[in-house]
Write a protein that holds these residues in place. Structure first.
Motif, PDB file in Angstrom:
ATOM      1  N   HIS A 152       0.079  -8.643   7.960  1.00 39.73           N
ATOM      2  CA  HIS A 152      -0.545  -9.651   7.105  1.00 39.73           C
ATOM      3  C   HIS A 152      -0.617 -11.003   7.824  1.00 39.73           C
ATOM      4  O   HIS A 152      -1.626 -11.709   7.721  1.00 39.73           O
ATOM      5  CB  HIS A 152       0.196  -9.777   5.775  1.00 39.73           C
ATOM      6  CG  HIS A 152      -0.543 -10.598   4.770  1.00 39.73           C
ATOM      7  ND1 HIS A 152      -1.774 -10.249   4.269  1.00 39.73           N
ATOM      8  CD2 HIS A 152      -0.234 -11.783   4.189  1.00 39.73           C
ATOM      9  CE1 HIS A 152      -2.188 -11.162   3.414  1.00 39.73           C
ATOM     10  NE2 HIS A 152      -1.272 -12.112   3.354  1.00 39.73           N
TER      11      HIS A 152
ATOM     12  N   GLU B 135      -5.121  -6.916   0.467  1.00 36.73           N
ATOM     13  CA  GLU B 135      -3.933  -6.704  -0.372  1.00 36.73           C
ATOM     14  C   GLU B 135      -2.969  -5.705   0.267  1.00 36.73           C
ATOM     15  O   GLU B 135      -1.762  -5.891   0.222  1.00 36.73           O
ATOM     16  CB  GLU B 135      -4.333  -6.245  -1.774  1.00 36.73           C
ATOM     17  CG  GLU B 135      -4.927  -7.340  -2.627  1.00 36.73           C
ATOM     18  CD  GLU B 135      -3.992  -8.527  -2.845  1.00 36.73           C
ATOM     19  OE1 GLU B 135      -2.771  -8.311  -3.071  1.00 36.73           O
ATOM     20  OE2 GLU B 135      -4.475  -9.674  -2.774  1.00 36.73           O
ATOM     21  N   LYS B 136      -3.509  -4.649   0.864  1.00 40.01           N
ATOM     22  CA  LYS B 136      -2.659  -3.648   1.517  1.00 40.01           C
ATOM     23  C   LYS B 136      -1.865  -4.256   2.662  1.00 40.01           C
ATOM     24  O   LYS B 136      -0.716  -3.868   2.906  1.00 40.01           O
ATOM     25  CB  LYS B 136      -3.506  -2.484   2.038  1.00 40.01           C
ATOM     26  CG  LYS B 136      -4.077  -1.611   0.953  1.00 40.01           C
ATOM     27  CD  LYS B 136      -4.955  -0.510   1.543  1.00 40.01           C
ATOM     28  CE  LYS B 136      -5.650   0.267   0.459  1.00 40.01           C
ATOM     29  NZ  LYS B 136      -6.617   1.243   1.009  1.00 40.01           N
ATOM     30  N   SER B 137      -2.460  -5.202   3.370  1.00 35.55           N
ATOM     31  CA  SER B 137      -1.772  -5.801   4.516  1.00 35.55           C
ATOM     32  C   SER B 137      -0.525  -6.576   4.084  1.00 35.55           C
ATOM     33  O   SER B 137       0.399  -6.753   4.883  1.00 35.55           O
ATOM     34  CB  SER B 137      -2.716  -6.717   5.304  1.00 35.55           C
ATOM     35  OG  SER B 137      -2.973  -7.923   4.624  1.00 35.55           O
ATOM     36  N   LYS B 138      -0.481  -7.001   2.839  1.00 39.69           N
ATOM     37  CA  LYS B 138       0.678  -7.750   2.345  1.00 39.69           C
ATOM     38  C   LYS B 138       1.947  -6.902   2.321  1.00 39.69           C
ATOM     39  O   LYS B 138       3.053  -7.438   2.307  1.00 39.69           O
ATOM     40  CB  LYS B 138       0.394  -8.323   0.953  1.00 39.69           C
ATOM     41  CG  LYS B 138      -0.639  -9.423   0.967  1.00 39.69           C
ATOM     42  CD  LYS B 138      -0.915  -9.935  -0.439  1.00 39.69           C
ATOM     43  CE  LYS B 138      -1.947 -11.042  -0.435  1.00 39.69           C
ATOM     44  NZ  LYS B 138      -2.248 -11.515  -1.797  1.00 39.69           N
ATOM     45  N   GLN B 139       1.779  -5.591   2.331  1.00 39.35           N
ATOM     46  CA  GLN B 139       2.941  -4.692   2.356  1.00 39.35           C
ATOM     47  C   GLN B 139       3.628  -4.709   3.713  1.00 39.35           C
ATOM     48  O   GLN B 139       4.758  -4.260   3.837  1.00 39.35           O
ATOM     49  CB  GLN B 139       2.509  -3.267   2.014  1.00 39.35           C
ATOM     50  CG  GLN B 139       1.931  -3.118   0.630  1.00 39.35           C
ATOM     51  CD  GLN B 139       1.318  -1.739   0.416  1.00 39.35           C
ATOM     52  OE1 GLN B 139       1.508  -0.826   1.200  1.00 39.35           O
ATOM     53  NE2 GLN B 139       0.560  -1.606  -0.662  1.00 39.35           N
ATOM     54  N   TYR B 140       2.928  -5.211   4.719  1.00 36.85           N
ATOM     55  CA  TYR B 140       3.441  -5.249   6.085  1.00 36.85           C
ATOM     56  C   TYR B 140       3.322  -6.695   6.578  1.00 36.85           C
ATOM     57  O   TYR B 140       2.274  -7.068   7.115  1.00 36.85           O
ATOM     58  CB  TYR B 140       2.652  -4.299   6.988  1.00 36.85           C
ATOM     59  CG  TYR B 140       2.592  -2.897   6.442  1.00 36.85           C
ATOM     60  CD1 TYR B 140       3.632  -1.994   6.670  1.00 36.85           C
ATOM     61  CD2 TYR B 140       1.507  -2.483   5.666  1.00 36.85           C
ATOM     62  CE1 TYR B 140       3.587  -0.715   6.155  1.00 36.85           C
ATOM     63  CE2 TYR B 140       1.460  -1.199   5.144  1.00 36.85           C
ATOM     64  CZ  TYR B 140       2.499  -0.326   5.392  1.00 36.85           C
ATOM     65  OH  TYR B 140       2.453   0.953   4.868  1.00 36.85           O
ATOM     66  N   PRO B 141       4.383  -7.492   6.405  1.00 35.91           N
ATOM     67  CA  PRO B 141       4.297  -8.919   6.731  1.00 35.91           C
ATOM     68  C   PRO B 141       3.769  -9.218   8.137  1.00 35.91           C
ATOM     69  O   PRO B 141       2.990 -10.159   8.315  1.00 35.91           O
ATOM     70  CB  PRO B 141       5.736  -9.407   6.566  1.00 35.91           C
ATOM     71  CG  PRO B 141       6.339  -8.459   5.585  1.00 35.91           C
ATOM     72  CD  PRO B 141       5.686  -7.131   5.859  1.00 35.91           C
TER      73      PRO B 141
ATOM     74  N   THR C 274     -10.236  -4.332   0.476  1.00 39.89           N
ATOM     75  CA  THR C 274      -8.996  -3.808  -0.086  1.00 39.89           C
ATOM     76  C   THR C 274      -7.848  -3.905   0.910  1.00 39.89           C
ATOM     77  O   THR C 274      -6.685  -3.978   0.513  1.00 39.89           O
ATOM     78  CB  THR C 274      -9.171  -2.346  -0.553  1.00 39.89           C
ATOM     79  OG1 THR C 274      -9.564  -1.539   0.566  1.00 39.89           O
ATOM     80  CG2 THR C 274     -10.209  -2.240  -1.663  1.00 39.89           C
TER      81      THR C 274
END
Length: 142
Positions: free
Chosen positions: A50, A41-47, A38
């Motif tokens: 990510h 997907e969460k890492s995509k909120q923090y470029p 999970t």
């Protein structure tokens, strides 16, 4: 084709599918990609995070590609004894999964951070089967 060559080739094909998935669709839940976590997907909120995660994913894929090519060279050019030793080396290297990775994925699975649930057990069994197959083929072919 000998038993050792069959086992190594099957492993190469499996790993090649993992490398392709990690390079081209890392968020997939197939071929042991990182979409099962999970945190992907969460890492995509923090470029910035990510990008770091993607860097590590591509690093793993590149490392696996090195092993795939070395094993392919061993299958093509290696003597039977070198091929057998390579299976023992694969087994020894794969056992390290249970040292750091398995406890971590088991913890993440328990905390609901891996989808599908109990993926850690499936992966743990699959890795065990690989190790057993490497060792059995090395002994039987010896």
């Amino acid at each position: 084709m000998t038993l050792i060559e069959i086992v190594i080739t099957a492993f190469l094909l499996l790993e090649l599918s993992n490398v392709a998935t990690l390079y081209f669709v890392p968020g997939s839940k197939k071929a042991n990609a990182v979409g099962v976590f999970t945190a992907w997907e969460k890492s995509k909120q923090y470029p910035e995070i990510h990008d770091f995660v993607k860097y590590l994913v591509y690093w793993v894929a590149g490392s696996k590609l090195i092993f795939i090519l070395l094993l392919a060279a061993i299958i093509i050019f290696g003597e039977p004894n070198l091929q057998r030793i390579s299976l023992v080396a694969l087994a020894a290297a794969t056992v390290t999964f249970y040292w750091r990775l398995f406890p971590l994925i088991k913890k993440m699975d328990r905390n609901g951070e891996v989808e599908p649930k109990n993926y850690s057990m499936t992966l743990g069994i699959m890795i065990f089967v690989f190790i057993a197959l490497f060792l059995v083929a090395a002994v039987v072919a010896g």
